[in-house]
Design an enzyme around this catalytic site. Structure first.
Site, PDB file in Angstrom:
ATOM      1  N   HIS A  71      60.536  31.282  55.616  1.00 10.55           N
ATOM      2  CA  HIS A  71      61.267  32.138  54.425  1.00 10.55           C
ATOM      3  C   HIS A  71      62.161  32.695  55.040  1.00 10.55           C
ATOM      4  O   HIS A  71      62.308  33.626  55.663  1.00 10.55           O
ATOM      5  CB  HIS A  71      60.369  32.964  53.726  1.00 10.55           C
ATOM      6  CG  HIS A  71      61.017  33.788  52.619  1.00 10.55           C
ATOM      7  ND1 HIS A  71      61.643  33.214  51.785  1.00 10.55           N
ATOM      8  CD2 HIS A  71      61.322  35.185  52.568  1.00 10.55           C
ATOM      9  CE1 HIS A  71      62.296  34.027  50.795  1.00 10.55           C
ATOM     10  NE2 HIS A  71      62.085  35.222  51.229  1.00 10.55           N
ATOM     11  N   GLY A 119      63.519  37.937  56.726  1.00  5.26           N
ATOM     12  CA  GLY A 119      63.289  39.483  56.271  1.00  5.26           C
ATOM     13  C   GLY A 119      62.442  39.269  55.163  1.00  5.26           C
ATOM     14  O   GLY A 119      62.454  38.326  54.387  1.00  5.26           O
ATOM     15  N   LYS A 120      61.894  40.514  54.495  1.00  2.12           N
ATOM     16  CA  LYS A 120      61.243  40.310  53.364  1.00  2.12           C
ATOM     17  C   LYS A 120      62.103  40.082  52.038  1.00  2.12           C
ATOM     18  O   LYS A 120      63.259  40.288  52.192  1.00  2.12           O
ATOM     19  CB  LYS A 120      60.721  41.999  53.195  1.00  2.12           C
ATOM     20  CG  LYS A 120      59.167  42.209  54.065  1.00  2.12           C
ATOM     21  CD  LYS A 120      58.858  43.522  53.924  1.00  2.12           C
ATOM     22  CE  LYS A 120      57.754  43.966  54.757  1.00  2.12           C
ATOM     23  NZ  LYS A 120      57.158  45.321  54.190  1.00  2.12           N
ATOM     24  N   SER A 121      61.444  39.660  51.083  1.00  5.17           N
ATOM     25  CA  SER A 121      62.009  39.228  49.836  1.00  5.17           C
ATOM     26  C   SER A 121      62.914  40.280  49.390  1.00  5.17           C
ATOM     27  O   SER A 121      62.185  41.601  49.267  1.00  5.17           O
ATOM     28  CB  SER A 121      61.056  38.594  48.886  1.00  5.17           C
ATOM     29  OG  SER A 121      61.679  38.095  47.751  1.00  5.17           O
ATOM     30  N   GLY A 122      64.153  40.229  48.699  1.00  7.33           N
ATOM     31  CA  GLY A 122      64.851  41.201  48.372  1.00  7.33           C
ATOM     32  C   GLY A 122      65.774  42.040  49.383  1.00  7.33           C
ATOM     33  O   GLY A 122      66.313  42.822  48.680  1.00  7.33           O
ATOM     34  N   GLY A 128      68.096  40.916  51.382  1.00  9.61           N
ATOM     35  CA  GLY A 128      69.476  40.691  51.072  1.00  9.61           C
ATOM     36  C   GLY A 128      69.983  39.489  51.797  1.00  9.61           C
ATOM     37  O   GLY A 128      71.095  39.530  52.050  1.00  9.61           O
ATOM     38  N   LYS A 129      69.130  38.751  52.059  1.00 11.63           N
ATOM     39  CA  LYS A 129      69.399  37.573  53.192  1.00 11.63           C
ATOM     40  C   LYS A 129      70.486  36.612  52.580  1.00 11.63           C
ATOM     41  O   LYS A 129      71.457  36.116  53.249  1.00 11.63           O
ATOM     42  CB  LYS A 129      68.241  36.775  53.528  1.00 11.63           C
ATOM     43  CG  LYS A 129      67.226  37.752  54.401  1.00 11.63           C
ATOM     44  CD  LYS A 129      65.943  36.786  54.356  1.00 11.63           C
ATOM     45  CE  LYS A 129      65.038  36.149  53.435  1.00 11.63           C
ATOM     46  NZ  LYS A 129      64.441  37.497  52.383  1.00 11.63           N
ATOM     47  N   SER A 130      70.161  36.407  51.237  1.00  7.77           N
ATOM     48  CA  SER A 130      71.156  35.307  50.632  1.00  7.77           C
ATOM     49  C   SER A 130      72.414  35.795  50.458  1.00  7.77           C
ATOM     50  O   SER A 130      73.708  35.273  50.703  1.00  7.77           O
ATOM     51  CB  SER A 130      70.657  34.778  49.154  1.00  7.77           C
ATOM     52  OG  SER A 130      69.291  34.239  49.665  1.00  7.77           O
ATOM     53  N   ASP A 168      66.671  30.330  51.464  1.00  4.81           N
ATOM     54  CA  ASP A 168      65.438  30.572  51.079  1.00  4.81           C
ATOM     55  C   ASP A 168      64.545  30.048  51.828  1.00  4.81           C
ATOM     56  O   ASP A 168      63.455  30.816  52.211  1.00  4.81           O
ATOM     57  CB  ASP A 168      65.336  30.086  49.401  1.00  4.81           C
ATOM     58  CG  ASP A 168      63.781  30.719  48.914  1.00  4.81           C
ATOM     59  OD1 ASP A 168      63.870  31.897  48.967  1.00  4.81           O
ATOM     60  OD2 ASP A 168      63.210  29.759  48.459  1.00  4.81           O
ATOM     61  N   ARG A 200      69.994  50.720  70.840  1.00  7.25           N
ATOM     62  CA  ARG A 200      71.249  51.310  70.575  1.00  7.25           C
ATOM     63  C   ARG A 200      72.194  50.780  71.818  1.00  7.25           C
ATOM     64  O   ARG A 200      73.400  50.622  71.658  1.00  7.25           O
ATOM     65  CB  ARG A 200      71.260  52.880  70.634  1.00  7.25           C
ATOM     66  CG  ARG A 200      70.583  53.297  69.676  1.00  7.25           C
ATOM     67  CD  ARG A 200      70.748  54.786  69.484  1.00  7.25           C
ATOM     68  NE  ARG A 200      71.895  55.311  69.019  1.00  7.25           N
ATOM     69  CZ  ARG A 200      72.458  56.736  68.863  1.00  7.25           C
ATOM     70  NH1 ARG A 200      71.536  57.382  69.113  1.00  7.25           N
ATOM     71  NH2 ARG A 200      73.643  56.958  68.836  1.00  7.25           N
TER      72      ARG A 200
END
Length: 311
Positions: free
Chosen positions: A140, A155-158, A160-162, A179, A245
């Protein structure tokens, strides 16, 4: 379920000519490796892999015609077809002996002819078969080609990857898959990502819906597959968590037998994540070219400290 390809599909996709054994075109091939007969020609079949395609080049053909008697030729061909390989492929400069065509019809094992020389035929068939038959996993995430560096954003769904990928495409980078990314290992050190057939060229943006990137940005905004060389994991910023950092930490993630460099990028209001992903990919590209900014900075810092102590 294990992947497999019909011989008829192999013929179509690789411009092969069917010389015999047409009734065997509905057979399947499940292995991407190729066999080239060597000791088998003198009767040693102990390590022969019957599930592989058999490739005949100029060397095999010359040995068969000039070094084997008619009886030995007949014995070899009968033994070979009795092993029931998926098909036999001859390169373009080989005149296929008639005995192979006769036996192909008897055993229903297709005999095929390539329009390429042996090395090119071997390379093309191996690349085609490994892409179609190699073990796959689905991840995913979003795969983007950033200045030639295949960058997998997870990263987790939602998170902002797309949206990050869309901004990168607007900057001239290219989408591979959104996706879901299908991944396979061509060889150790080479992991390839591509989109599932149904999702090719499409992205889903929450609030907008499904969009076709080639329609929006042109054909240069998309590529079919890309070697994955960098992984960026987006996560929600956690107050108090210690994030790298300087950039000296060397984290990796493993796909099959291949380790790929990975960073974790915290997402917070006010941070331009697309710019950060782009910068991280460019920095990783420099590392591949032998320039590590963090190491050079630390080395310079130590040098300054040592100079101060000496004074």
């Amino acid at each position: 379920m294990k992947e497999k390809i019909k011989i008829s599909q192999l013929v179509k996709d690789n411009n092969l000519v069917v010389l015999g054994g047409e009734k065997g075109l509905d057979r399947y091939i499940e292995k991407y490796e190729l066999s080239r007969p060597g000791f088998e020609m003198v009767g040693f079949f102990d390590f022969f892999e019957p599930s592989r395609l058999v490739l005949f080049g100029s060397k095999e053909s010359t040995f068969f015609k000039e070094r084997l008697s008619h009886d030995e030729q007949d014995t070899f061909v009968c033994n070979l077809f009795a092993k029931n390989p998926p098909a036999l492929v001859f390169s373009c400069h080989v005149d296929v002996p008639e005995i192979f065509i006769r036996k192909s019809d008897k055993f229903n094992v297709p005999v095929l002819k390539s329009n390429l020389v042996t090395t090119a035929t071997s390379s093309k068939l191996y690349g085609y078969l490994i892409e179609r038959l190699a073990e796959r996993i689905s991840v995913h995430g979003v795969l983007v080609d950033i200045h030639g560096l295949g960058t997998l954003i997870i990263g987790k769904s939602g998170i902002g990857k797309s949206e990050v990928a869309m901004e990168l495409i607007k900057r001239g980078h290219r989408l591979v898959s959104d996706d879901r990314v299908d991944i396979f290992e061509r060889e150790v050190g080479t992991v390839i990502g591509k989109a599932p057939k149904l999702l090719e060229k499409y992205m889903e943006i929450r609030g907008i819906g499904v969009v076709n990137v080639t329609s929006l940005f042109g054909v240069s905004a998309y590529r079919e597959s890309k070697k994955i060389r960098f992984v960026v994991e987006l996560e929600k910023w956690e107050a108090g968590k210690n994030y790298d950092r300087i950039g000296l930490e060397k984290n990796t993630t493993k796909f099959f037998n291949t380790e790929i460099p990975k960073i974790v990028l915290p997402v917070a209001p006010g941070r331009n994540i697309a710019s950060l992903v782009e910068s991280a990919a460019m920095n990783e590209r420099l590392k591949y070219m032998g320039y590590n900014s963090a190491e050079i900075f630390v080395e310079s810092l130590h040098q300054k400290i040592n100079e101060s102590e000496d004074n």
